[in-house]
Design an enzyme around this catalytic site. Sequence first.
Site, PDB file in Angstrom:
ATOM      1  N   ASP A 158      -2.771 -18.258   0.903  1.00 19.58           N
ATOM      2  CA  ASP A 158      -3.805 -18.925   0.088  1.00 19.58           C
ATOM      3  C   ASP A 158      -4.481 -20.039   0.891  1.00 19.58           C
ATOM      4  OD1 ASP A 158      -1.306 -20.136  -0.015  1.00 19.58           O
ATOM      5  OD2 ASP A 158      -1.490 -20.808  -2.088  1.00 19.58           O
TER       6      ASP A 158
ATOM      7  N   ASP B 249      -6.102  -7.110   4.446  1.00 21.14           N
ATOM      8  CA  ASP B 249      -7.247  -6.462   3.798  1.00 21.14           C
ATOM      9  C   ASP B 249      -8.169  -7.532   3.221  1.00 21.14           C
ATOM     10  OD1 ASP B 249      -8.835  -4.422   2.579  1.00 21.14           O
ATOM     11  OD2 ASP B 249      -7.849  -4.887   0.679  1.00 21.14           O
TER      12      ASP B 249
ATOM     13  N   ASP C 181     -12.004  -9.164   4.854  1.00 17.99           N
ATOM     14  CA  ASP C 181     -13.305  -9.156   4.160  1.00 17.99           C
ATOM     15  C   ASP C 181     -13.901 -10.556   4.187  1.00 17.99           C
ATOM     16  OD1 ASP C 181     -13.186  -6.463   3.411  1.00 17.99           O
ATOM     17  OD2 ASP C 181     -13.985  -6.885   1.413  1.00 17.99           O
TER      18      ASP C 181
ATOM     19  N   LYS D 232       3.363 -15.427   2.619  1.00 16.03           N
ATOM     20  CA  LYS D 232       3.513 -16.176   1.374  1.00 16.03           C
ATOM     21  C   LYS D 232       5.009 -16.448   1.211  1.00 16.03           C
ATOM     22  CE  LYS D 232       1.895 -17.861  -2.517  1.00 16.03           C
ATOM     23  NZ  LYS D 232       0.970 -19.022  -2.581  1.00 16.03           N
TER      24      LYS D 232
ATOM     25  N   TYR E 143       0.832  -1.205   0.000  1.00 20.37           N
ATOM     26  CA  TYR E 143       0.000   0.000   0.000  1.00 20.37           C
ATOM     27  C   TYR E 143       0.870   1.261   0.000  1.00 20.37           C
ATOM     28  CZ  TYR E 143      -4.549  -2.128   1.070  1.00 20.37           C
ATOM     29  OH  TYR E 143      -5.724  -2.821   1.021  1.00 20.37           O
TER      30      TYR E 143
HETATM   31  C1  IPM Z   1     -10.247  -1.435   4.282  1.00 16.44           C
HETATM   32  C2  IPM Z   1     -10.461  -0.838   2.928  1.00 16.44           C
HETATM   33  C3  IPM Z   1      -9.300   0.082   2.606  1.00 16.44           C
HETATM   34  C4  IPM Z   1      -8.046  -0.749   2.577  1.00 16.44           C
HETATM   35  C5  IPM Z   1      -9.450   0.896   1.305  1.00 16.44           C
HETATM   36  C6  IPM Z   1     -10.717   1.694   1.300  1.00 16.44           C
HETATM   37  C7  IPM Z   1      -8.256   1.756   1.045  1.00 16.44           C
HETATM   38  O1  IPM Z   1     -10.629  -1.833   1.981  1.00 16.44           O
HETATM   39  O2  IPM Z   1     -10.151  -0.661   5.263  1.00 16.44           O
HETATM   40  O3  IPM Z   1     -10.160  -2.656   4.376  1.00 16.44           O
HETATM   41  O4  IPM Z   1      -7.752  -1.383   1.556  1.00 16.44           O
HETATM   42  O5  IPM Z   1      -7.346  -0.758   3.594  1.00 16.44           O
HETATM   43 MG    MG Z   2     -10.718  -3.777   2.805  1.00 16.49          MG
END
Ligand code: IPM
Ligand code: MG
Length: 355
Positions: free
Chosen positions: A219, A243, A247, A187, A142
């Site tokens: 993975d 990240d 999710d 990884k 990032y």
């Molecule tokens: C999160 C989001 C952010 C990230 C984006 C919006 C930059 O996906 O907080 O997980 O990738 O960190």
């Molecule tokens: Mg995210």
Amino acid sequence: MTKNIAVIRGDGIGPEIVNEALKVLDRVAELYGHTFNYTDVDMGGCAIDKYGDPLTEAELKKCVESDSVLLGAVGGDKWNDVPGYMRPEKGLLRLRAGMGVYSNNRPAKIWKQLADASPLKKAIVEKGIDFIIVRELIGGIYFGEHKTEGNTATDVLKYSESEIERIGRIGFETARKRKKKLCSVEKSNVLDSSRLWKRVMHRLAEEYPDVELSDMLVDNCAMQIVKNPAQFDVVVTENMFGDILSDEASMITGSIGMIPSSSLGATSCGLYEPIHGSAPDIAGKDIANPIGTILSAAMMLRFSFDMEKEADAIEKAVSDYLDKGYRTADIMSEGMTLVGCKQCGELIIENLKGE
Ligand code: IPM
Ligand code: MG
């Protein structure tokens, strides 16, 4: 206690969900004799419209000088075509880096009232889902150099030992307070940065003999999260893996709208935000779920202000609200009572108890 909170309402549903969280904080202040002062900060798409910049230095300064920051969500289709360096998300990255909050804590916990909402098979859910992803937040790909030259683009993934060590320690400390199981995800079969990551984690493990450290390739981890989430207690990983995995982890709880997060660095000034996005499609309709933000406010009380009782009270009020069968649209199921965003906030406030 008096605390100064920087408030970033942001874009999309951000302003609505933050409003409900502030109402909850106000009620906590009343019940427990605190004063919370709020300073509005513009960040994201709304800041691009106003200043041509997703986070100006002046706005960042307000955050750094606060006792902590509460954030709704930023971004939306409207700003999709602005150049990369000016995207709303850039404001968020600048905020994280500017505040130095390198450690992001994302819980994946299933609420017993919402067990049916998980897309996983019942037999898997019944074994329990209760783990935390500790994500490195201000390093890695990032924040490496990004460049596009002609038809080639490059993003640099770089970690130093000290960056890995400080997040590693948070992983071990977090596990120490829980079931003492830490899974380090990387990884290392491909990436140098991951081999360094693994080496540092094992060196640190010697200082935490009470914590059981395991290694997992990212993975495989993605697979294990859906196959057997009960095996995880604390997962520690680098920025981009965290990240993606967070999710996935939120999805298996069936209610991304319910999940809060905290980001902390060297000081007690933290950044607190729900993990979901700005959901522009439902913005302004009073149907968003404010609970992720309300629980983020609870985390702020617990981690930054040492207000343990107050944080417990908010979490209990949310649980009571669910017990009474109230649901916003995102977690609605048969036989439950559908409520809007505002009503959700009000019902939670009604359930809030003082000492
Ligand atoms: C999160 C989001 C952010 C990230 C984006 C919006 C930059 O996906 O907080 O997980 O990738 O960190
Ligand atoms: Mg995210």
